[in-house]
Write an enzyme that holds these catalytic residues in place. Structure first.
Site, PDB file in Angstrom:
ATOM      1  N   GLY A   7      98.629  19.717 -75.634  1.00 44.51           N
ATOM      2  CA  GLY A   7      99.040  19.689 -77.167  1.00 44.51           C
ATOM      3  C   GLY A   7      98.675  20.770 -77.729  1.00 44.51           C
ATOM      4  N   GLY A  12      95.971  22.399 -82.156  1.00 40.49           N
ATOM      5  CA  GLY A  12      95.414  22.313 -80.731  1.00 40.49           C
ATOM      6  C   GLY A  12      95.412  23.927 -80.385  1.00 40.49           C
ATOM      7  N   GLY A 122      93.232  22.393 -91.080  1.00 40.48           N
ATOM      8  CA  GLY A 122      94.522  22.830 -90.831  1.00 40.48           C
ATOM      9  C   GLY A 122      94.533  24.065 -90.180  1.00 40.48           C
ATOM     10  CE  LYS A 189      92.287  14.741 -90.465  1.00 44.18           C
ATOM     11  NZ  LYS A 189      93.627  14.381 -90.547  1.00 44.18           N
ATOM     12  CD  GLU A 196      95.486  16.029 -97.069  1.00 45.87           C
ATOM     13  OE1 GLU A 196      94.520  16.215 -96.334  1.00 45.87           O
ATOM     14  OE2 GLU A 196      96.733  16.405 -96.811  1.00 45.87           O
TER      15      GLU A 196
END
Lengths: 337, 337, 337, 337
Positions: A7, A12, A122, A189, A196
């Site tokens: 990925g 990735g 990110g 997460k 977030e």
């Protein structure tokens, strides 16, 4: 160490780059040929397919998945028969933590180790490092310390928490954390992303209030369907939003990395007119709200943030029509166009 | 009794009709000639203008306003100099209770009595009667009892509350209530409408959930911007909403007059496709939320209902763009169209 | 018809009584001896245990469960081996609709028919009838029509919806509805209860605002931790809540059966001081919010109502401490006791 | 420059110290003798009373108020007659922006200039600088630039926003901003604090969800008043909250100054057991929600954060009792203790 990465999307690909910068060697695969070639150009060893990828890895193998949540089961289904006792499989994507638990249980039956790792950072992670939230057995976590150290931000990425400053940086200060058994990584997460959503919505609502603070300058409709603004003289402001975002970045209580990004976005385009306002949600916000409900703890802010995203995509359409229909039924109120 | 009615919209006109049915005599005025003529045809005495209306009323006069909130000050400004000591002025519209308090204080200085009356009943009031929430001095309230009795629903409009059934119908069972000093009537009406917003939203959200319960039959996108529905097999329903609304009207805990109306609306058009879903709010919902804030009491449901109406009118547009802009900034997420 | 009823709590016992009033015969069992004896006194045939109950029923059998959601699997586990092909098993409790779907699938494999039926009506159902939301195959539903007719309220329980009044009462007007395949009954009941939470909260918030409308009469603290009320002169009301609840029952837009109950409760005790305010939730509100999240539709009101119940049971305790801790950290704000 | 500072609480005292560090001279007064003496020891000139303070200042005078919102009118009432044409009066406290507008209008009539300045920074401002949001006429703002520069954080307090990095630091990068005419400073500060409430609540809810993620290990009640947790096996985590807060400070999307403080607070006491969880609100959160309502823009997150604070102080008590009373009425549900 040698890592197989499956990925090569935004996340990735950059993780591979950061690993290679730290002199780890990576074998990569993606179903996009172009993505594979881009990394080959950056020095990664490429595989023809999953079987080839597994073949190229030394034992015990470390295979890391960075694929959309909806594809994880398919990839694992193909991959698992190729792996052997002692191999470590990592899911670093945004899988539901329950799926990660189930997958771990199934893989463990074949003596394949599984880690669920929430990765935040990110498009900035390549340069600054990725925050890693890890779930799984301690032994497998220990083996991957060199990989985690390479991916994580340096402890200098944040000032020392004063109460910890007397001893050497340790534990979470290294930018990664073994949060608990399988599922723990993706659970943390998930909550991280739920928070977030709430943070983003808090800023969004605040800037929207600033944006509309000149509403008293508009002429006011006076009819039975409209509330006249009672004190228009108090709403005659014309605020400079890019400057306010910039201001708050220094010394204020609301400073944050997200505010840094908001300052950039508003400076580029104060009206944000490149965007239509249909806001996606990629799952964790939903799962966080659902976890709060399961636990029986209130999450009004996180869920309001989630629901506002649904509304931004017109998912309240029938509900809104229902309200107009009722108003018509009991009061003969017509909708204003 | 003789009543002067100013404002012959949906509410005012039918209130005049109900008063005349009970053999009260009405002098009416509206700035729409057509509205005035319609009531003349039904037997009302009509006035040329406010001065003429006042002139036609016997002393002490009773003048009742049914005009949009934004016009009340203008009408009172013109009317007050024409009135005399001992006259009673009624505001039966949806004024802010604070305005009603201020108006009462000003009018009282000229010995003109003022009543703020919240009126509920909508287009159904002519036939079934209007629920009246009254604020002002006891003496003026007492004088208007015959008027209130004519407008209010008969006590038989509801079954007796069991605990009260041993004595004769009294107090609020008559369909009107002296709620307190000036402001009390419009305060109670304000909260009434705040509750109305909450009730409407509760049904709207519920029916929207039923409406979307077949979402598992749709094909699911699989990409990084979309959460795949985890268990589509549990969302394959195709509910008959008009029948469900009808069902709940009998024996269920959620039966209400609003549900009666919903059953009508859904029977007429199960998709409610005559409506666009831009839901107006006419003030009281806002004021109720603001009152909760002033009092320091939580009103998460009533305010959520209010904010959803704002969203239905695209008032979250900039906030939504802000969210998309942030997502783009930190994750490179593009908006889906 | 002959029905076996398992579970004789508030709901089950009265349903048996209503069935017997309509000349159905009932065989009953409960693990409380006392509950069984009470119904024996009212004319029900009693069973010693599940096996005995099944033995006493003619084939094809109809067995109806009214047990708490947490016990359904246990009872079915014991019961299923005793049933035979063609028997009909009904779960009339508050099971999660997904469990009902799974149970139906499992029982169908043994050719046992299963119906999931949401039952609303509470302690008032004996007298007024129970609203029945039914999921399952059409054939089994058809067989039980006589039972449903006996349990449901008569169509006269509500006035005719005007648009339906030209034809004979039909469909949902009979007080029961076949909502769809297995799961549909409990899904509709789930949403029904979700709406119920929202409606209750709307009234609760409104009455709380009325209750606190005299806050301007209290002396105001003046310190850095307290917002002084800006306009205390507008909050000096002392409302009569029982009378307001009674008032709104006639002619107002917010009239409902729930308001009828509120009028009773407030008349009995205007301060409601028998209650502590720790509000339970029995599942459906949670499941409704979760379904909205799965479907991606906003449910801000229903979820706010749910979360307020969690808060009422102090489930936000750690979150609240967290807020106080942050305020202390950044501003040196001490908590007020 | 010479500044007269009135109000030497946490904020005012440290602002004087920061001004003196930048070689401004300060004349100070507070109604606490002790507060005055502490600053005298640090080198400030002290005044006996307001008259004395005014007398000690060179003309045109600059007088800065840092007193609780409830005292501002009193102080201005005493102070205004002592000031002269051309003097500048600053309110740096948390006044409502509407009050600031009214005060400015009144003072301007006497040719006294008024600035409303929102100050953020809390107990950390002395060392790091205060973020200043300024409302008023440009001319007065210009005169006070040296004061603002001394109080504000250096531009280095934040990394440059990339889009601005090509030119010299300017505008808001200096840590203070002239936001608009009178009222603008306190309006922006109000929204700033509204956002602060939302951010705090987002973290608080998230950490509460983590805190309760072991609920599956508790034994589950099975009765009609309780929802059994459906999948306890998914809620058996025991998270280390101080470590998770620390982790997120590096590389994650949710990093912020508030999270830095949370990491400190949780490290000191993972259970936060010094705190009771009665969370105060000091006004701006309320005013922000009210402004959103006036503007007709949705603020579900900010208002949910506000209402949760009200709930934490038991202000939903009557509403909660009302819910329990209704549950008792319709279902015979008893409250669980």
């Amino acid at each position: 160490m040698q890592i197989g990465m499956i990925g090569l999307g935004r996340m990735g690909a950059n993780m591979v780059r950061r690993l290679m910068q730290a002199h780890h060697s990576c074998v990569v695969w993606d179903n996009s040929r172009k993505a594979v070639e881009a990394l080959a150009a950056d020095g990664a060893e490429t595989a023809e397919n999953l079987r080839d990828l597994v073949r190229r890895l030394g034992k015990p193998r470390v295979v890391w998945l960075m694929v959309p949540a909806g594809f994880v089961d398919g990839v694992i289904g193909e991959l698992a028969p190729l792996l052997e006792s002692g191999d470590i499989l990592v899911d670093g994507g945004n899988s539901h933590y329950r799926d990660s638990m189930s997958r771990a249980w199934r893989l463990n039956e074949h003596d394949i180790h599984f880690l669920d790792i929430g990765v935040s950072g990110g498009i900035w992670g390549l340069e600054r490092g990725y925050c890693l939230m890890i779930g799984g057995e301690a032994e497998s976590v220990r083996k991957l310390h060199p990989v985690f150290r390479a991916l994580a931000p340096p402890h200098e990425a944040a000032s020392r928490t004063p109460e910890r400053a007397n001893s050497e940086p340790a534990g979470a200060e290294q930018g990664y954390l073994h949060c608990g058994p399988n599922g723990a990584g993706h659970f943390v997460k998930m909550v991280h992303n739920g928070i977030e959503y709430g943070l983003m919505a808090a800023y969004a609502e605040g800037f929207n209030i600033l944006k509309n603070a000149g509403i008293g300058l508009e002429s006011q409709a006076h009819d039975a369907e409209t509330t006249p603004l009672r004190n228009p003289e108090y709403y005659r402001f014309d605020f400079n939003l890019p400057e306010i975002a910039e201001l708050w970045r220094r010394g204020s209580v609301v400073r944050s990395w997200m505010l840094d990004l908001a300052a950039s976005a508003l400076w580029q385009s104060p009206e944000l007119d490149k965007f239509s306002g249909h806001v996606s949600d990629s799952g964790e916000g939903r799962w966080t709200a659902a976890a709060a409900i399961d636990e029986g703890v209130p999450a009004p802010v996180l869920s309001a943030a989630l629901f506002q995203r649904f509304s931004s995509r017109d998912r309240s359409e029938f509900a809104d029509k229902f309200l107009s229909a009722l108003r018509w039924q009991f009061g003969g109120h017509r909708e204003k166009s």
